[in-house]
Scaffold this motif. Sequence first.
Motif, PDB file in Angstrom:
ATOM      1  N   UNK A 101       1.074  -1.179   0.053  1.00  0.00           N
ATOM      2  CA  UNK A 101      -0.219   0.105   0.113  1.00  0.00           C
ATOM      3  C   UNK A 101       1.057   1.257  -0.104  1.00  0.00           C
ATOM      4  N   UNK A 102       2.090   1.309   0.903  1.00  0.00           N
ATOM      5  CA  UNK A 102       2.792   2.353   0.809  1.00  0.00           C
ATOM      6  C   UNK A 102       3.699   2.451  -0.438  1.00  0.00           C
ATOM      7  N   UNK A 103       4.013   1.162  -1.021  1.00  0.00           N
ATOM      8  CA  UNK A 103       5.058   1.546  -2.150  1.00  0.00           C
ATOM      9  C   UNK A 103       3.928   1.905  -3.252  1.00  0.00           C
ATOM     10  N   UNK A 104       2.721   1.519  -3.376  1.00  0.00           N
ATOM     11  CA  UNK A 104       1.586   1.905  -4.549  1.00  0.00           C
ATOM     12  C   UNK A 104       1.616   3.419  -4.190  1.00  0.00           C
ATOM     13  N   UNK A 105       1.351   3.863  -3.013  1.00  0.00           N
ATOM     14  CA  UNK A 105       1.055   5.558  -2.818  1.00  0.00           C
ATOM     15  C   UNK A 105       2.361   6.185  -3.307  1.00  0.00           C
ATOM     16  N   UNK A 113      -1.069   7.193 -12.382  1.00  0.00           N
ATOM     17  CA  UNK A 113      -1.759   6.183 -13.346  1.00  0.00           C
ATOM     18  C   UNK A 113      -1.005   5.369 -14.180  1.00  0.00           C
ATOM     19  N   UNK A 114       0.383   4.867 -13.718  1.00  0.00           N
ATOM     20  CA  UNK A 114       1.108   4.078 -14.426  1.00  0.00           C
ATOM     21  C   UNK A 114       0.654   2.782 -14.248  1.00  0.00           C
ATOM     22  N   UNK A 115       0.465   1.796 -15.393  1.00  0.00           N
ATOM     23  CA  UNK A 115       0.287   0.448 -15.253  1.00  0.00           C
ATOM     24  C   UNK A 115       0.991  -0.271 -14.248  1.00  0.00           C
ATOM     25  N   UNK A 116       0.428  -1.118 -13.411  1.00  0.00           N
ATOM     26  CA  UNK A 116       1.119  -1.741 -12.329  1.00  0.00           C
ATOM     27  C   UNK A 116       0.740  -3.197 -12.332  1.00  0.00           C
ATOM     28  N   UNK A 117       1.507  -4.066 -12.013  1.00  0.00           N
ATOM     29  CA  UNK A 117       1.314  -5.340 -11.727  1.00  0.00           C
ATOM     30  C   UNK A 117       1.693  -5.805 -10.445  1.00  0.00           C
ATOM     31  N   UNK A 118       0.996  -6.295  -9.780  1.00  0.00           N
ATOM     32  CA  UNK A 118       1.197  -6.855  -8.364  1.00  0.00           C
ATOM     33  C   UNK A 118       2.000  -8.372  -8.484  1.00  0.00           C
ATOM     34  N   UNK A 135      -5.507 -10.460  -4.899  1.00  0.00           N
ATOM     35  CA  UNK A 135      -5.968 -10.224  -6.067  1.00  0.00           C
ATOM     36  C   UNK A 135      -7.288  -9.459  -5.732  1.00  0.00           C
ATOM     37  N   UNK A 136      -7.946  -9.425  -4.544  1.00  0.00           N
ATOM     38  CA  UNK A 136      -9.181  -8.532  -4.637  1.00  0.00           C
ATOM     39  C   UNK A 136      -8.388  -7.039  -4.364  1.00  0.00           C
ATOM     40  N   UNK A 137      -7.208  -6.805  -3.671  1.00  0.00           N
ATOM     41  CA  UNK A 137      -6.801  -5.473  -3.599  1.00  0.00           C
ATOM     42  C   UNK A 137      -6.382  -5.134  -4.741  1.00  0.00           C
ATOM     43  N   UNK A 138      -5.600  -5.725  -5.725  1.00  0.00           N
ATOM     44  CA  UNK A 138      -5.224  -5.488  -6.628  1.00  0.00           C
ATOM     45  C   UNK A 138      -6.054  -5.187  -7.776  1.00  0.00           C
ATOM     46  N   UNK A 139      -7.235  -5.862  -7.837  1.00  0.00           N
ATOM     47  CA  UNK A 139      -8.484  -5.776  -8.842  1.00  0.00           C
ATOM     48  C   UNK A 139      -9.129  -4.463  -8.560  1.00  0.00           C
ATOM     49  N   UNK A 140      -9.307  -4.149  -7.032  1.00  0.00           N
ATOM     50  CA  UNK A 140      -9.953  -2.949  -6.808  1.00  0.00           C
ATOM     51  C   UNK A 140      -9.098  -1.613  -7.195  1.00  0.00           C
ATOM     52  N   UNK A 141      -7.924  -1.885  -7.338  1.00  0.00           N
ATOM     53  CA  UNK A 141      -7.107  -0.672  -7.918  1.00  0.00           C
ATOM     54  C   UNK A 141      -6.600  -0.825  -9.247  1.00  0.00           C
ATOM     55  N   UNK A 142      -7.324  -1.509 -10.173  1.00  0.00           N
ATOM     56  CA  UNK A 142      -7.204  -1.753 -11.351  1.00  0.00           C
ATOM     57  C   UNK A 142      -5.736  -2.360 -12.032  1.00  0.00           C
TER      58      UNK A 142
END
Length: 187
Positions: A101-105, A113-118, A135-142
């Motif tokens: 979450x910190x790294x994504x922020x 808006x950079x495309x990101x893969x978890x 997967x749920x967290x990643x999907x919720x953030x596209x």
Amino acid sequence: MLENQTEPTSVYKLIVIGDDDVGKTSLLRRFIAGDMNAELPTTPAFHSKSVTVGDNLIKLLTCDMGEQKRFWEIRETYYKGAHVAALVYDVTSPSSFFNLMHWRDELQSNVPLIPTVVVGNKIDLDGVVPPDEVRGWATSLAMRHVLLSAKTGEQVEPLFQTLAELAVREQQRRVERQRVMGRLTRP
């Protein structure tokens, strides 16, 4: 590789971020050299590898920050111009997932808006982080979610192929946005 094309047509910057010890360097070594134990220059270091996307041979430029805490003062520079990102966590370490979450922020504040893969690394070990939760967290953030092993190589090539395709699409989006903005700002 394409028959008549020996030189990449474009270079795309990929950033790989996450906590220390999640396997970022091993993942890049597996991709670049085909061996997670390969000797590559000391971090932070730039590495590249050519990948075919559609009819084009492109170059993915990666920067390995290694122990990112140690290089915090240059991380802003690291993000500049990035086309695509991989957020890496260790499937055996819940804290490495929660820290995404910190790294994504941080990523979004530097490259919105950079495309990101978890990326869940170390699936060759007994994972404790629930894949459905990630997967749920990643999907919720596209964002997409991929599970792999840098150690065995499982799913490494498909990950980087996906990242290359996302980088090309991101560059096309940027070019289109500049074209539209140019039309809107003309007198």
